[in-house]
Design a protein around this motif. Structure first.
Motif, PDB file in Angstrom:
ATOM      1  N   ALA A 106      31.646  41.158  42.203  1.00  0.00           N
ATOM      2  CA  ALA A 106      30.557  41.082  41.221  1.00  0.00           C
ATOM      3  C   ALA A 106      31.106  41.096  39.797  1.00  0.00           C
ATOM      4  O   ALA A 106      32.145  41.695  39.527  1.00  0.00           O
ATOM      5  CB  ALA A 106      29.600  42.257  41.406  1.00  0.00           C
ATOM      6  N   LYS A 152      43.854  48.969  37.383  1.00  0.00           N
ATOM      7  CA  LYS A 152      42.726  49.382  38.231  1.00  0.00           C
ATOM      8  C   LYS A 152      43.193  50.025  39.528  1.00  0.00           C
ATOM      9  O   LYS A 152      42.396  50.514  40.311  1.00  0.00           O
ATOM     10  CB  LYS A 152      41.827  48.175  38.517  1.00  0.00           C
ATOM     11  N   LYS A 212      46.027  43.877  35.063  1.00  0.00           N
ATOM     12  CA  LYS A 212      44.705  44.364  35.470  1.00  0.00           C
ATOM     13  C   LYS A 212      44.771  45.020  36.848  1.00  0.00           C
ATOM     14  O   LYS A 212      44.168  46.053  37.093  1.00  0.00           O
ATOM     15  CB  LYS A 212      43.711  43.193  35.477  1.00  0.00           C
TER      16      LYS A 212
HETATM   17  N1  CTP Z   1      34.655  45.861  37.322  1.00  0.00           N
HETATM   18  C1  CTP Z   1      34.070  47.055  37.715  1.00  0.00           C
HETATM   19  N2  CTP Z   1      33.349  47.785  36.828  1.00  0.00           N
HETATM   20  C2  CTP Z   1      33.217  47.388  35.553  1.00  0.00           C
HETATM   21  C3  CTP Z   1      33.828  46.178  35.123  1.00  0.00           C
HETATM   22  C4  CTP Z   1      34.533  45.427  36.042  1.00  0.00           C
HETATM   23  O1  CTP Z   1      34.200  47.429  38.874  1.00  0.00           O
HETATM   24  N3  CTP Z   1      32.521  48.123  34.720  1.00  0.00           N
HETATM   25  C5  CTP Z   1      35.434  45.104  38.316  1.00  0.00           C
HETATM   26  C6  CTP Z   1      34.932  43.711  38.579  1.00  0.00           C
HETATM   27  O2  CTP Z   1      33.992  43.695  39.642  1.00  0.00           O
HETATM   28  C7  CTP Z   1      36.210  43.001  38.981  1.00  0.00           C
HETATM   29  C8  CTP Z   1      37.282  43.710  38.167  1.00  0.00           C
HETATM   30  O3  CTP Z   1      36.717  44.948  37.800  1.00  0.00           O
HETATM   31  O4  CTP Z   1      36.522  43.198  40.334  1.00  0.00           O
HETATM   32  C9  CTP Z   1      37.747  42.991  36.955  1.00  0.00           C
HETATM   33  O5  CTP Z   1      36.685  42.741  36.083  1.00  0.00           O
HETATM   34  P1  CTP Z   1      36.959  42.215  34.619  1.00  0.00           P
HETATM   35  O6  CTP Z   1      35.653  42.131  33.892  1.00  0.00           O
HETATM   36  O7  CTP Z   1      37.808  40.987  34.675  1.00  0.00           O
HETATM   37  O8  CTP Z   1      37.870  43.382  34.061  1.00  0.00           O
HETATM   38  P2  CTP Z   1      37.743  44.322  32.852  1.00  0.00           P
HETATM   39  O9  CTP Z   1      38.111  45.680  33.296  1.00  0.00           O
HETATM   40  O10 CTP Z   1      36.408  44.159  32.214  1.00  0.00           O
HETATM   41  O11 CTP Z   1      38.904  43.833  31.908  1.00  0.00           O
HETATM   42  P3  CTP Z   1      38.853  42.979  30.548  1.00  0.00           P
HETATM   43  O12 CTP Z   1      37.615  43.356  29.813  1.00  0.00           O
HETATM   44  O13 CTP Z   1      40.098  43.403  29.873  1.00  0.00           O
HETATM   45  O14 CTP Z   1      38.931  41.552  30.957  1.00  0.00           O
END
Ligand code: CTP
Length: 445
Positions: A273, A350, A346
């Motif tokens: 998502a 994570k 990333k």
């Molecule tokens: N994700 C999550 N919770 C959030 C934001 C993202 O679990 N609040 C998860 C997404 O579902 C995906 C992964 O993290 O599997 C990467 O999401 P992404 O938006 O690319 O990463 P960000 O942590 O937002 O990094 P950035 O803003 O630096 O791109």
């Protein structure tokens, strides 16, 4: 696989050329069996050229090798596309009046048909009764779709698109290599309310996440699909699948809660998502209007990182031992190298096992049926690259998960996780014969 493609006399036969091409491109050995009528729409040389195999319509050719039954006996899969109302009736009655008829009677392989006809003929009780008969015998029916038909009519009766037919047909032969696994998949995009009529959202359609859920269920897993704002048409196949339970969510907070619950006993968690990183600090209970005269300023606060939170639970030991966590990343990089580098960082940040990265843009990645992705493994290496339909990407991701779990389990025989686990067999999409026995592996302890 040895695949027989039966073609019957409908205008959609031209689309079957693409089906044969897709199957041969995927490495399958395809024999086309057209009816005489089918050859009025697409000629024999086309079928021979595209399948790279000899083509005949007659039961009297190649009698020495009893071709009229040998084709059916040796097939791993039979696809009939288009299947006309007449062919469907002949199949239901078990007629063996041509080579396709004898082939269908002589086979024990799965049969997939893609009906194509006028809407009235499709709706006719005779056709519907024949379809019910075929279904009760285990024949898989793909389509027909609703749309424009030959002669300018429209309604149900249009043959499904070749890519969809191929995908569905190959799924019939998919091995249940995820049997015994419970998986939690999130899909779609969250919406963070500003007031009762507005929200902050993103362009995720949920197609990739839904394809992951459907692929997992078809490969034997029990799936919880946490769906954020996905339309009914996209969810159609997931809704119809008995091994998928759908939990709907709207905001990041709701999705986080639903994934937390689903992940509590999941062997594999996939966060596909698109979660909003920020939400409005305050949600107006009434619609914000222009009457106040001032341009509103929306203050945002950061949402918790759901996938990082799930990984933390695993590190703390409050998630099932041996749980595999996969994150996604949609990036807009300037170079492919930059994308892979960001994805590596990333994945580490994570603390997930695998990270699937794809490039997105105004016309890329979102709302499309195709996708191109790289899969980053736990040592930061690219362990998979795939460019194809979202279902193909989904299968590549599951293949990577299966490989990763086998590697983990091979290297950790001393551990004794609380739950029994299941190792997966090697999946060979091109393999033939009956699905092989699953090798179940119970942890010692
Ligand atoms: N994700 C999550 N919770 C959030 C934001 C993202 O679990 N609040 C998860 C997404 O579902 C995906 C992964 O993290 O599997 C990467 O999401 P992404 O938006 O690319 O990463 P960000 O942590 O937002 O990094 P950035 O803003 O630096 O791109």
């Amino acid at each position: 696989m040895n695949i027989v493609v039966g073609v019957t006399g409908g205008i959609a036969a031209y689309k079957t050329v693409t089906i044969v091409r897709l199957l041969t491109k995927a490495g399958h050995d395809v024999t086309v069996v057209p009816t005489d009528d089918a050859l009025r729409f697409v000629g024999l040389p086309t079928w021979e050229a595209i399948s790279r195999n000899a083509v005949t319509t007659s039961v009297h050719d190649d009698v020495a090798r009893v071709r009229h039954v040998a084709l059916g006996q040796n097939a791993d899969l039979i696809i009939v596309a288009p299947a006309t109302a007449n062919t469907i009736a002949a199949m239901a009655a078990g007629l063996a009046s041509d080579l396709l008829g004898t082939t269908l009677l002589a086979t024990e392989a799965p049969v997939v048909i893609a009906p194509a006809m006028h809407a009235e003929m499709w709706r006719h009780p005779a056709t519907q009764a024949n379809i019910a008969t075929l279904r009760s015998r285990g024949v898989h029916i793909v389509g027909p779709d609703d749309g424009e038909l030959a002669g300018g009519d429209s309604g149900p009766g249009r043959m499904s698109e070749p890519e969809h037919i191929v995908e569905q047909a190959l799924a019939v032969r998919a091995e249940p290599d995820l049997q015994g696994l419970r998986v939690a998949v999130s899909a779609g995009g969250t919406r963070e309310p500003i007031d009762p009529v507005r929200y902050l959202g993103n362009r995720s359609s949920g197609k990739q996440g839904t394809a992951l859920a459907v692929a997992a269920a078809e490969r034997g897993a029990d799936v919880v699909l946490v769906a954020a704002n996905i339309d009914a048409a996209t969810l159609h196949d997931a809704t119809a699948h008995p091994k998928i339970r759908i939990v709907t969510s709207g905001t990041a907070a709701e999705l986080g809660e639903a994934m937390g619950a689903a992940a509590a006993d999941a062997h594999v968690v996939i966060m596909a998502a698109a979660v909003a990183d920020y939400r409005p600090a305050e949600v107006s209970t009434r619609k914000i209007t222009k009457e106040g005269g001032e341009t509103p300023v929306i203050t945002l606060v950061q949402n918790p990182d759901i996938v990082a939170g799930l990984a933390e639970r695993r590190s703390e030991g409050t998630a099932p031992r041996g749980q595999t966590i996969v994150a996604f990343a949609a990036e807009t990089p300037q170079t492919p190298e930059e994308m892979i580098e960001r994805a590596r960082r990333k994945r580490e940040r994570k603390n997930v096992d695998l990270l699937v990265v794809n490039e997105v843009g105004w016309s890329k990645g979102f709302e499309t049926t195709d996708n191109a992705a790289h899969i980053i493994g736990d040592a930061g290496a690219v362990v998979g690259t795939v460019d194809g339909t979202k279902r193909e990407v989904a299968d590549a991701v599951w293949n990577a998960v299966v490989r990763y779990r086998r590697g983990q389990q091979a290297g950790s025989h001393d551990q004794h996780p609380d739950a029994a686990d299941t190792t997966a067999t090697t999946r060979q999409p091109g393999g033939s014969g009956a699905p092989r026995q699953l090798r179940r592996h119970r942890w010692r302890g």
